[in-house]
Design a protein around this motif. Structure first.
Motif, PDB file in Angstrom:
ATOM      1  N   MET A   1      -1.554   6.598   1.480  1.00 30.93           N
ATOM      2  CA  MET A   1      -2.816   6.707   2.235  1.00 30.93           C
ATOM      3  C   MET A   1      -3.236   8.166   2.148  1.00 30.93           C
ATOM      4  SD  MET A   1      -2.042   4.521   5.661  1.00 30.93           S
ATOM      5  CE  MET A   1      -0.531   5.379   6.038  1.00 30.93           C
TER       6      MET A   1
ATOM      7  N   CYS B   1      -4.380  -1.283   9.782  1.00 31.22           N
ATOM      8  CA  CYS B   1      -4.843  -2.510   9.120  1.00 31.22           C
ATOM      9  C   CYS B   1      -5.302  -3.546  10.149  1.00 31.22           C
ATOM     10  CB  CYS B   1      -3.703  -3.086   8.281  1.00 31.22           C
ATOM     11  SG  CYS B   1      -4.129  -4.649   7.519  1.00 31.22           S
TER      12      CYS B   1
ATOM     13  N   PHE C   1      -2.428 -11.154  10.696  1.00 29.86           N
ATOM     14  CA  PHE C   1      -2.806 -12.240   9.776  1.00 29.86           C
ATOM     15  C   PHE C   1      -1.828 -12.240   8.587  1.00 29.86           C
ATOM     16  CE2 PHE C   1      -4.956 -13.970   6.137  1.00 29.86           C
ATOM     17  CZ  PHE C   1      -5.871 -14.911   6.583  1.00 29.86           C
TER      18      PHE C   1
ATOM     19  N   PRO D   1       3.736   0.318   6.796  1.00 29.17           N
ATOM     20  CA  PRO D   1       3.177  -0.574   5.756  1.00 29.17           C
ATOM     21  C   PRO D   1       1.719  -0.896   6.025  1.00 29.17           C
ATOM     22  CG  PRO D   1       4.623  -1.801   7.230  1.00 29.17           C
ATOM     23  CD  PRO D   1       4.782  -0.343   7.569  1.00 29.17           C
TER      24      PRO D   1
ATOM     25  N   ARG E   1      -7.430   3.365  12.549  1.00 28.99           N
ATOM     26  CA  ARG E   1      -7.770   2.691  11.287  1.00 28.99           C
ATOM     27  C   ARG E   1      -6.611   1.856  10.767  1.00 28.99           C
ATOM     28  NH1 ARG E   1     -12.802   5.203   8.336  1.00 28.99           N
ATOM     29  NH2 ARG E   1     -12.749   3.053   7.641  1.00 28.99           N
TER      30      ARG E   1
ATOM     31  N   ALA F   1       0.895  -1.164   0.000  1.00 33.72           N
ATOM     32  CA  ALA F   1       0.000   0.000   0.000  1.00 33.72           C
ATOM     33  C   ALA F   1       0.930   1.210   0.000  1.00 33.72           C
ATOM     34  CB  ALA F   1      -0.875   0.000   1.240  1.00 33.72           C
TER      35      ALA F   1
HETATM   36  C1  HEM Z   1       0.862  -7.185   3.450  1.00 33.76           C
HETATM   37  C2  HEM Z   1      -0.451  -7.136   3.511  1.00 33.76           C
HETATM   38  C3  HEM Z   1      -1.261  -5.907   3.862  1.00 33.76           C
HETATM   39  C4  HEM Z   1      -0.924  -4.578   3.776  1.00 33.76           C
HETATM   40  C5  HEM Z   1       0.396  -3.971   3.307  1.00 33.76           C
HETATM   41  C6  HEM Z   1      -2.074  -3.827   4.248  1.00 33.76           C
HETATM   42  C7  HEM Z   1      -2.095  -2.437   4.359  1.00 33.76           C
HETATM   43  C8  HEM Z   1      -3.135  -1.725   4.912  1.00 33.76           C
HETATM   44  C9  HEM Z   1      -3.113  -0.295   5.181  1.00 33.76           C
HETATM   45  C10 HEM Z   1      -1.951   0.647   4.869  1.00 33.76           C
HETATM   46  C11 HEM Z   1      -4.302   0.040   5.746  1.00 33.76           C
HETATM   47  C12 HEM Z   1      -4.708   1.434   6.233  1.00 33.76           C
HETATM   48  C13 HEM Z   1      -5.342   2.245   5.155  1.00 33.76           C
HETATM   49  C14 HEM Z   1      -5.657   3.664   5.597  1.00 33.76           C
HETATM   50  O1  HEM Z   1      -5.510   4.018   6.776  1.00 33.76           O
HETATM   51  O2  HEM Z   1      -6.046   4.447   4.728  1.00 33.76           O
HETATM   52  C15 HEM Z   1      -5.095  -1.160   5.815  1.00 33.76           C
HETATM   53  C16 HEM Z   1      -6.391  -1.216   6.304  1.00 33.76           C
HETATM   54  C17 HEM Z   1      -7.150  -2.364   6.285  1.00 33.76           C
HETATM   55  N1  HEM Z   1      -6.727  -3.642   5.975  1.00 33.76           N
HETATM   56 FE1  HEM Z   1      -4.882  -4.194   5.396  1.00 33.76          FE
HETATM   57  N2  HEM Z   1      -3.070  -4.695   4.575  1.00 33.76           N
HETATM   58  C18 HEM Z   1      -2.622  -5.974   4.372  1.00 33.76           C
HETATM   59  C19 HEM Z   1      -3.321  -7.144   4.616  1.00 33.76           C
HETATM   60  C20 HEM Z   1      -4.622  -7.222   5.047  1.00 33.76           C
HETATM   61  C21 HEM Z   1      -5.368  -8.435   5.296  1.00 33.76           C
HETATM   62  C22 HEM Z   1      -4.785  -9.851   5.164  1.00 33.76           C
HETATM   63  C23 HEM Z   1      -6.640  -8.070   5.634  1.00 33.76           C
HETATM   64  C24 HEM Z   1      -7.835  -8.913   6.014  1.00 33.76           C
HETATM   65  C25 HEM Z   1      -7.884 -10.209   6.045  1.00 33.76           C
HETATM   66  C26 HEM Z   1      -6.688  -6.623   5.632  1.00 33.76           C
HETATM   67  C27 HEM Z   1      -7.807  -5.862   5.930  1.00 33.76           C
HETATM   68  C28 HEM Z   1      -7.793  -4.493   6.101  1.00 33.76           C
HETATM   69  C29 HEM Z   1      -8.978  -3.735   6.504  1.00 33.76           C
HETATM   70  C30 HEM Z   1     -10.369  -4.292   6.730  1.00 33.76           C
HETATM   71  C31 HEM Z   1      -8.567  -2.390   6.623  1.00 33.76           C
HETATM   72  C32 HEM Z   1      -9.447  -1.195   7.014  1.00 33.76           C
HETATM   73  C33 HEM Z   1      -9.395  -1.004   8.515  1.00 33.76           C
HETATM   74  C34 HEM Z   1     -10.228   0.176   9.006  1.00 33.76           C
HETATM   75  O3  HEM Z   1     -10.395   1.138   8.273  1.00 33.76           O
HETATM   76  O4  HEM Z   1     -10.690   0.094  10.153  1.00 33.76           O
HETATM   77  N3  HEM Z   1      -5.442  -6.140   5.278  1.00 33.76           N
HETATM   78  N4  HEM Z   1      -4.357  -2.219   5.327  1.00 33.76           N
END
Ligand code: HEM
Length: 468
Positions: free
Chosen positions: A342, A411, A416, A403, A409, A339
């Protein structure tokens, strides 16, 4: 040497576009944003704590000062909401899920979903991840040694397999390949930045880059609805017989404050959200890790030795014992953050890193910039997983390495993803040696997630076989 060739001179500096001396003009910016947004950053972005200015997308502040980032994502996070641009880009499928929700809707969903990602629940998914890793190794073992395989779709396939096994552990019910193809197509079209989205054209103006997207989404929703109906009737008949996977946990999830469950469309949207947020991101973290490892004999040997030792023990302890493997993944996500940006919209005025931020300013934190920032990292361009080994890791500012984002908010799937990436990488390093195809130029490109532009063709050898 161009900036995209690999610098082996002293320290290992893997390829990256060279920062511009000055910003591009409006039309070239629009073109570059569509082609590859990381090519629009200027030297100033990598050298200054904050860069504020008018752009074709309106006023934008690019923040790289850890204290100011802390203010946006944590201390004053109530003043920053997810911006309309990402809502337009991520579109209808994810709209009701936790990723795009705002205000009370987000708060309720986040606390309802929290039990799905506790350390204990995540550890309970280690076995399914290990099974997927072993299947991948068995499949690759059947391939002729010396064969070239494209690592990028391979990692996409295995991470989708892990999500399938952990979300719907009793299978997809219909043709799994058709299901997976529809999902891949949906996120592929979603990943293309459409100029109409960037320029805020009304939603009824058709996005030519997203044709076919709706039919993939309809197919997906229909398939998931069938799975949900089947699972609901199983839970009603014999709760103990239902698997304890993410789908059951979603259907049983309750707001700890009111006891309310999620609506069916929230369950659907969150299934799509978990696949969307967790599939390509983890696949890219693994793809970049394997690319970087192919450049460093030292680290590939260290990881193979660690995998030999750890994979002989109990599966539940893999993730915590794969220390060097995790350090490589973290360093890969520093250099190539899956990612890569943001963004938030300022609800009211604020002060960040000595600059006045006006209401409605788009505030961006680019992990691509932040993780290579001259003020924050020693030799930022070089690949050095030692930065993330115990003893050094704790010295990194919490808001200089993002990352997985930060604050409320952050991840939800971070542990996982780390567990999954570590287990998969360890299995691969224990069994194979992968070398980049000769003369293949690796170019990072940001299409929502950061990936190698033309895939990552690598020569597969079984470990222990002579390289030649
Ligand atoms: C290397 C893997 C991953 C990266 C680099 C990543 C990165 C991110 C980042 C940067 C955010 C924050 C976005 C923001 O604040 O604008 C985020 C949010 C989120 N990620 Fe991940 N993610 C990964 C894997 C996963 C996995 C495996 C899942 C679920 C099974 C997941 C579910 C989510 C969800 C639901 C959010 C939103 C949380 C919220 O707004 O409360 N992510 N992720």
């Amino acid at each position: 040497m161009t900036s995209l060739e690999i610098d082996h001179s002293d320290r290992l500096r893997p390829p990256a576009p060279r920062p511009l001396d000055a910003p591009l003009g409006p039309l070239r910016t629009l073109w570059a944003l569509r082609k590859n947004p990381i090519e629009t950053w200027t030297k100033a972005h990598f050298e200054l704590p904050i860069v504020v200015g008018p752009t074709i997308l309106g006023p934008i502040a690019v923040v790289s000062d850890p204290a100011a980032i802390r203010r946006v994502f944590l201390d004053n996070s109530a003043n920053y909401r997810k911006d309309d641009l990402q809502k337009r880009i991520l579109g209808s499928g994810l709209r009701e899920g936790v990723f795009l929700a705002e205000g009370d809707d987000w708060r309720v969903q986040r606390r309802t979903l929290a039990p799905l990602f506790t350390p204990r629940t995540v550890a309970s998914f280690a076995r399914a991840t290990d099974d997927a890793a072993r299947d991948l190794v068995a499949r690759w073992r059947r391939l002729r040694a010396g064969r070239i395989i494209d690592i990028q779709p391979e990692m996409g396939r295995v991470t989708l397999d892990v999500l399938g096994r952990t979300i719907f552990s009793d299978g997809l019910g219909r043709d799994a390949n058709t299901f997976m193809t529809a999902i891949t197509r949906y996120f592929l079209t979603l990943g293309q930045l459409d100029p109409f989205d960037m320029l805020d054209f009304p939603e009824w103006v058709s996005r030519w880059s997203k044709r076919g997207n709706q039919s993939a989404l309809d197919f997906f929703n229909e398939a998931v609805q069938e799975i949900i109906d089947r699972r609901k009737s199983l839970l009603a008949k014999d709760k103990a017989a239902a698997p304890r996977d993410i789908l059951t946990l979603l259907l049983e999830a309750q707001d700890p404050e009111t006891g309310a469950g999620l609506s069916e469309s929230q369950v659907q949207s969150n299934v799509l959200t978990f696949i969307g947020a967790g599939h390509e991101t983890t696949a890219n973290a693994l793809t970049w890790s394997l690319f970087l490892l192919s450049l460093s004999n030292e680290w590939r040997e260290r990881l193979a030795a660690e995998a030999d030792a750890v994979l002989a023990g109990p599966v539940e302890t893999y993730a915590e014992r794969l220390i060097e493997t995790r350090a490589v993944i973290e360093e890969a996500m520093r250099l190539y953050p899956p990612a890569a940006t943001m963004s938030r919209q300022a609800i009211g005025p604020d002060d960040l890193a000595g600059k006045r931020i006006r209401k409605n300013t788009l505030v961006m934190v680019s992990q691509w910039v932040l993780h290579r920032h001259r003020l924050l990292w020693d030799d930022p361009e070089s690949f050095d997983p030692r930065r993330f080994l115990p003893g050094a890791r704790e010295k990194i500012d919490r808001f200089a390495y993002l990352p997985f984002g930060a604050g409320p908010r952050v991840c939800i799937g971070a542990s996982f993803a780390m567990q999954e990436a570590a287990i998969l990488l360890a299995h691969i390093m224990r069994s194979f040696r992968l070398d980049l195809k000769k003369n293949h130029l690796v170019t990072p490109v940001q299409h929502i997630t950061l990936r190698p532009a033309n895939g990552l063709p690598m020569m597969l050898r079984h470990r222990g076989q002579p390289s030649g």
